[in-house]
Enzyme design. Structure first.
Site, short mmCIF file in Angstrom:
data_model
loop_
_atom_site.label_atom_id
_atom_site.label_comp_id
_atom_site.label_asym_id
_atom_site.label_seq_id
_atom_site.Cartn_x
_atom_site.Cartn_y
_atom_site.Cartn_z
N ASP A 66 0.85 -1.18 0.00
CA ASP A 66 0.00 0.00 0.00
C ASP A 66 0.89 1.23 0.00
O ASP A 66 2.04 1.20 0.42
CB ASP A 66 -0.97 0.01 1.18
CG ASP A 66 -0.39 -0.64 2.43
OD1 ASP A 66 0.85 -0.73 2.55
OD2 ASP A 66 -1.16 -1.08 3.29
N GLU A 125 -6.00 3.06 3.29
CA GLU A 125 -6.60 3.65 4.49
C GLU A 125 -8.01 4.17 4.22
O GLU A 125 -8.74 4.50 5.15
CB GLU A 125 -5.72 4.80 5.00
CG GLU A 125 -4.32 4.37 5.43
CD GLU A 125 -4.31 3.52 6.68
OE1 GLU A 125 -5.37 3.39 7.32
OE2 GLU A 125 -3.25 2.99 7.02
#
Length: 371
Positions: A66, A125
């Site tokens: 990520d 997120e």
């Protein structure tokens, strides 16, 4: 490649989900210089997909990292602290990206038999990049879809050199929770002419605390946390609006559905009892991370035999991760990697131990080599 310097430069430019423009550009520049004739580099929104061709591929192995940061004001005091005020790599994604680049370097220097795809995924997120990336791969670029997929997440509470995972459920189902209440404001001297949303929100907050304790099987697990409550404008005006912001986490999809139904029921009762309107937004919803059992056992056996690595069978956690969309679709595995910090994930003073970068890419490369 100086992974520590790369990590620090990435740490300086955190960006939130689907706004990782500088991050994408930085990664693209580094990757483009590595071995342009031996890799395929594809942009997807603000992320990247990199394919390294194997010598005689029988399958495609995948690695996912990520790349987004968090809306947190950094308080580390580090010389390479965030230059984007109000944003920080407080979940270790700068470390994750540096590990991925180190793995890519290993793959280019010592080609494997199998193809390898590295996914630099945005928006973990929120609002969630894994699901749309997976859908794009399946529909538009199935040639880049791996046959098996791996990922790590730093664990600040574990010492460097520790890896931890388990077969089956690793991370929980998660859902954001935003509740808006709308009543009637007015002067503090005339409360009888108003519908006070500060009071209504306080009542709802207290009722929400009974959802898990009185609606979830004690042998199951769930969390409902309200982390932020706001109402009103000044001290002598009764609040016309209020807002609760929180999160729901459960170990099963069924429990998630049950908790949400109870939340909705309580909101309807607040509407009736306080003569107001209540709306619910569940925001980003992530599936549970369910590790493939064979991959987990294979990884743990490999880690137990690796030098200077401490392999641990972890417990399931209420942590949320959109990697769960990959585990739902592909044989996939996520593991914790010890990062030895005094402060935990999403803390403004999180400072992972960079020694992790000195061995993790080679550790992963050797594992991929035997896949």
């Amino acid at each position: 490649m100086d992974l520590i310097q790369i990590r620090r430069e990435l740490h300086e430019i955190p960006e939130i989900g689907f706004q990782e423009f500088k991050t994408q550009s930085y990664l693209k520049e580094i990757i483009s210089q590595m071995a342009p004739g031996r890799i395929e580099l594809v942009e997807w929104r603000t992320g990247l997909v990199v394919k390294v061709k194997g010598r005689s591929p029988a399958k495609t192995i995948g690695w996912r990292t990520d790349i987004d940061g968090l809306p947190i004001l950094e308080e580390t005091g580090l010389p390479f602290a965030s230059r984007h005020e109000g944003f920080m790599h407080a979940c270790g994604h700068d470390i994750h990206m540096a590990v991925a680049l180190g793995l890519l370097e290993q793959l280019l220097e010592h080609p494997l038999d199998n193809d390898v795809v590295i996914l630099f995924q945005p928006a973990e997120e929120g609002p969630g990049g894994a699901q749309p990336l997976l859908q794009w791969l399946e529909k538009e670029r199935p040639d880049l879809l791996p046959d098996e997929l791996f990922a790590l997440h730093i664990a600040p509470e574990l010492p460097v050199g520790t890896v931890a995972t388990k077969p089956g459920l690793l991370f929980a189902n998660t859902s954001e929770l935003f509740i808006d209440l709308h009543g009637k404001g007015g002067h503090a001297a005339y409360p009888h002419q108003t519908r006070d949303m500060a009071v209504a929100a306080a009542a709802l907050l207290m009722q929400l605390q009974t959802v898990v304790s009185r609606n979830v099987d004690p042998m199951d697990s769930a969390v409902l946390t309200v982390g932020k409550m706001s109402a009103g404008t000044v001290q002598n005006i009764i609040a016309e609006r209020a807002r609760l912001e929180g999160t729901i986490r459960t170990l099963t999809p069924e429990s998630m559905e049950s908790v949400k139904k109870r939340v909705e029921s309580l909101c309807r009762s607040i509407e009736e009892g306080y003569e107001c309107q209540v709306s619910i937004d569940y925001g980003a919803n992530y599936r549970q991370v369910d590790n493939d059992e064979q991959l987990a056992e294979s990884f743990l056996r490999y880690a137990q035999d690796a030098l200077d690595i401490q392999a641990v069978r972890s417990k399931a956690a209420m942590t949320g991760e959109d990697f769960g969309y990959f585990t739902e679709r592909l044989p996939a595995l996520m593991f914790w990697a010890g990062a030895g910090s005094d402060y935990g994930l999403h803390h403004a003073k999180l400072a992972p131990d960079e020694r992790l970068l000195s061995f993790m890419p080679k550790f992963l490369y050797e594992y991929f080599k035997q896949r």
